[in-house]
Design a protein around this motif. Sequence first.
Motif, mmCIF file in Angstrom:
data_model
loop_
_atom_site.group_PDB
_atom_site.id
_atom_site.type_symbol
_atom_site.label_atom_id
_atom_site.label_comp_id
_atom_site.label_asym_id
_atom_site.label_seq_id
_atom_site.Cartn_x
_atom_site.Cartn_y
_atom_site.Cartn_z
ATOM 1 N N PRO A 4 0.828 -1.200 0.000
ATOM 2 C CA PRO A 4 0.000 0.000 0.000
ATOM 3 C C PRO A 4 0.865 1.252 0.000
ATOM 4 C CG PRO A 4 0.102 -0.963 2.195
ATOM 5 C CD PRO A 4 0.825 -1.900 1.300
ATOM 6 N N LEU A 5 0.281 2.361 -0.485
ATOM 7 C CA LEU A 5 1.054 3.600 -0.597
ATOM 8 C C LEU A 5 1.815 3.906 0.697
ATOM 9 C CD1 LEU A 5 1.738 6.302 -2.049
ATOM 10 C CD2 LEU A 5 -0.395 7.210 -1.095
ATOM 11 N N CYS A 6 1.126 3.808 1.825
ATOM 12 C CA CYS A 6 1.716 4.088 3.139
ATOM 13 C C CYS A 6 0.714 3.582 4.178
ATOM 14 C CB CYS A 6 2.006 5.586 3.286
ATOM 15 S SG CYS A 6 0.565 6.625 2.958
ATOM 16 N N VAL A 7 0.826 3.993 5.427
ATOM 17 C CA VAL A 7 -0.018 3.353 6.439
ATOM 18 C C VAL A 7 -1.042 4.280 7.115
ATOM 19 C CG1 VAL A 7 1.749 1.602 6.875
ATOM 20 C CG2 VAL A 7 1.655 3.617 8.335
ATOM 21 N N SER A 8 -1.087 5.555 6.737
ATOM 22 C CA SER A 8 -2.101 6.438 7.333
ATOM 23 C C SER A 8 -2.440 7.554 6.346
ATOM 24 C CB SER A 8 -1.574 7.068 8.633
ATOM 25 O OG SER A 8 -0.570 8.013 8.338
ATOM 26 N N MET A 9 -3.591 8.183 6.537
ATOM 27 C CA MET A 9 -3.972 9.292 5.660
ATOM 28 C C MET A 9 -3.059 10.500 5.915
ATOM 29 S SD MET A 9 -6.043 8.009 3.674
ATOM 30 C CE MET A 9 -6.365 9.441 2.661
ATOM 31 N N LYS A 10 -2.552 10.622 7.140
ATOM 32 C CA LYS A 10 -1.618 11.725 7.429
ATOM 33 C C LYS A 10 -0.363 11.566 6.552
ATOM 34 C CE LYS A 10 0.599 13.979 11.265
ATOM 35 N NZ LYS A 10 1.380 13.673 12.438
ATOM 36 N N GLU A 11 0.127 10.351 6.498
ATOM 37 C CA GLU A 11 1.303 10.098 5.644
ATOM 38 C C GLU A 11 0.950 10.319 4.161
ATOM 39 O OE1 GLU A 11 3.823 6.681 8.100
ATOM 40 O OE2 GLU A 11 2.771 6.136 6.267
ATOM 41 N N ALA A 12 -0.241 9.861 3.768
ATOM 42 C CA ALA A 12 -0.647 10.005 2.359
ATOM 43 C C ALA A 12 -0.686 11.490 1.972
ATOM 44 C CB ALA A 12 -2.005 9.355 2.127
ATOM 45 N N ASN A 13 -1.208 12.320 2.884
ATOM 46 C CA ASN A 13 -1.271 13.757 2.594
ATOM 47 C C ASN A 13 0.131 14.364 2.482
ATOM 48 O OD1 ASN A 13 -4.033 13.708 2.559
ATOM 49 N ND2 ASN A 13 -4.247 14.183 4.741
ATOM 50 N N ALA A 14 1.043 13.875 3.318
ATOM 51 C CA ALA A 14 2.426 14.387 3.268
ATOM 52 C C ALA A 14 3.088 13.972 1.945
ATOM 53 C CB ALA A 14 3.220 13.863 4.459
ATOM 54 N N ILE A 15 2.808 12.758 1.486
ATOM 55 C CA ILE A 15 3.370 12.317 0.187
ATOM 56 C C ILE A 15 2.804 13.206 -0.921
ATOM 57 C CG2 ILE A 15 3.473 10.436 -1.503
ATOM 58 C CD1 ILE A 15 3.408 8.440 0.802
ATOM 59 N N LYS A 16 1.490 13.466 -0.840
ATOM 60 C CA LYS A 16 0.839 14.293 -1.883
ATOM 61 C C LYS A 16 1.484 15.687 -1.944
ATOM 62 C CE LYS A 16 -3.290 15.601 -4.128
ATOM 63 N NZ LYS A 16 -2.595 16.454 -5.067
ATOM 64 N N LYS A 17 1.719 16.251 -0.760
ATOM 65 C CA LYS A 17 2.325 17.591 -0.709
ATOM 66 C C LYS A 17 3.717 17.577 -1.373
ATOM 67 C CE LYS A 17 2.928 21.110 2.767
ATOM 68 N NZ LYS A 17 3.212 21.288 4.181
ATOM 69 N N ALA A 18 4.502 16.559 -1.033
ATOM 70 C CA ALA A 18 5.858 16.457 -1.606
ATOM 71 C C ALA A 18 5.790 16.195 -3.113
ATOM 72 C CB ALA A 18 6.631 15.341 -0.905
ATOM 73 N N ALA A 19 4.823 15.365 -3.532
ATOM 74 C CA ALA A 19 4.707 15.030 -4.964
ATOM 75 C C ALA A 19 4.279 16.258 -5.766
ATOM 76 C CB ALA A 19 3.713 13.891 -5.162
ATOM 77 N N ASP A 20 3.332 17.023 -5.210
ATOM 78 C CA ASP A 20 2.886 18.239 -5.902
ATOM 79 C C ASP A 20 4.048 19.207 -6.080
ATOM 80 O OD1 ASP A 20 0.370 17.243 -6.111
ATOM 81 O OD2 ASP A 20 -0.503 18.421 -4.484
ATOM 82 N N LYS A 21 4.863 19.311 -5.036
ATOM 83 C CA LYS A 21 6.009 20.220 -5.086
ATOM 84 C C LYS A 21 7.052 19.719 -6.093
ATOM 85 C CE LYS A 21 8.988 22.690 -1.928
ATOM 86 N NZ LYS A 21 9.817 22.341 -0.791
ATOM 87 N N ALA A 22 7.293 18.416 -6.084
ATOM 88 C CA ALA A 22 8.331 17.857 -6.967
ATOM 89 C C ALA A 22 7.895 17.903 -8.434
ATOM 90 C CB ALA A 22 8.627 16.411 -6.558
ATOM 91 N N GLY A 23 6.618 17.638 -8.665
ATOM 92 C CA GLY A 23 6.115 17.637 -10.047
ATOM 93 C C GLY A 23 6.683 16.491 -10.886
ATOM 94 N N THR A 24 7.190 15.466 -10.220
ATOM 95 C CA THR A 24 7.753 14.320 -10.942
ATOM 96 C C THR A 24 6.688 13.231 -11.091
ATOM 97 O OG1 THR A 24 8.574 13.549 -8.813
ATOM 98 C CG2 THR A 24 10.128 14.740 -10.221
#
Length: 338
Positions: A98-118
């Motif tokens: 699974p992507l990760c283990v909590s929605m808090k972590e999922a939101n943090a990944i989303k924030k980093a992914a949006d910033k990275a744009g990769t």
Amino acid sequence: MKRLKAAVIGCGAIAHNCHLPGFQKNKWCDLIAVADPSTENLKKAHEKFKIEKAYTDPLEMLETERPDAVTVCSPNKYHAEQAIAALNLGCHVLCEKPLCVSMKEANAIKKAADKAGTIFMVAFSNRLYKGNIVAKKALDAGKIGEPFMIRIRFAHEGPSPGWAMSDWFYNPEKAHGGALFDMGIHAIDLAAYYFGKITHINAMVGTLAKKIAMEDNAILQFRFASGKLGYAEVGWTSKQGFAGVEINGSDGALVVDYSDSVQLVTGSTNPSGKRVIRKKVIEKNPTAGGWPIEIDHFVDAIRKNKQPEMGLQAGIDSLRVALGAYDSDKKGKTIVVG
Ligand SMILES: NC(=O)c1ccc[n+]([C@@H]2O[C@H](COP(=O)([O-])OP(=O)(O)OC[C@H]3O[C@@H](n4cnc5c(N)ncnc54)[C@H](O)[C@@H]3O)[C@@H](O)[C@H]2O)c1
């Protein structure tokens, strides 16, 4: 496009079976480094794949090697930290499920992914099976009329002994969940692949046969935004039995039998009990594809600069439903997840 410097974090079973050979086969990539805290597993990876650089600290590997593309194949607990570290260095990331283990972590990944744009992909390998691709095409082409119900069964004997190369799957602190989190997440994602957004989840989980501190079986019921219904059975205690997907529609059914073929089934049942069944095989190799083409799919997305459908949103959506399933089991009620 210039060749990609690729690296793999976590050198266990899935890395050996998919990620390491996938990068070595892909003509656009050079697999430059691997990271794993287990020196024994690093040695095994080196013996088989002869990777130049090996690190026991994944974050040091990222900082030192600055790869273009990274796959995260570590135990579930570490996915978020490692995916975010890679994104923060501007890497394209393929994260295991699974992507990760909590929605808090999922939101943090989303924030980093949006910033990275990769490019970000989640390893929902069932979507890459020829059987599911052919069945989805048939479904979308109206071959079974108006679909209303999907059922999925993914069950095997469990990750160990025999599969995993380290001892984490049955450790709640590192895995977070059992068969539901491991197999159910594939079923949840595939249900959404076929029928769209899941809005309600109802679930029961149980530890039926293994002496472990998490569930070894689960039953999930879905309601979709379209109003359609579905259910899935997942487990870690099954010697054999049906594995695959069945979709029913107003004019027939699509059966994706992983051990056999994809069939378009039509016919009728009349009140006397007489049944007319017509089965047409529409794909003979339902599990062709999958892991052997997963890295190519990731690299294609990078080359085209186009986020894959099995991307970050699919990872977040499936996680929300899986966590909702645990909540449903605990509270004994249906949980709204969308
Ligand atoms: N897509 C699929 O069909 C599929 C199939 C199997 C596993 N998986 C996923 O892949 C991941 C790994 O599973 P596996 O079967 O390879 O397990 P595994 O036990 O075989 O391998 C895990 C590896 O990670 C290493 N590791 C432990 N802690 C680490 C850390 N902090 N950082 C980096 N590496 C660390 C271990 O030493 C081991 O080599 C899991 O998230 C699992 O859910 C996906």
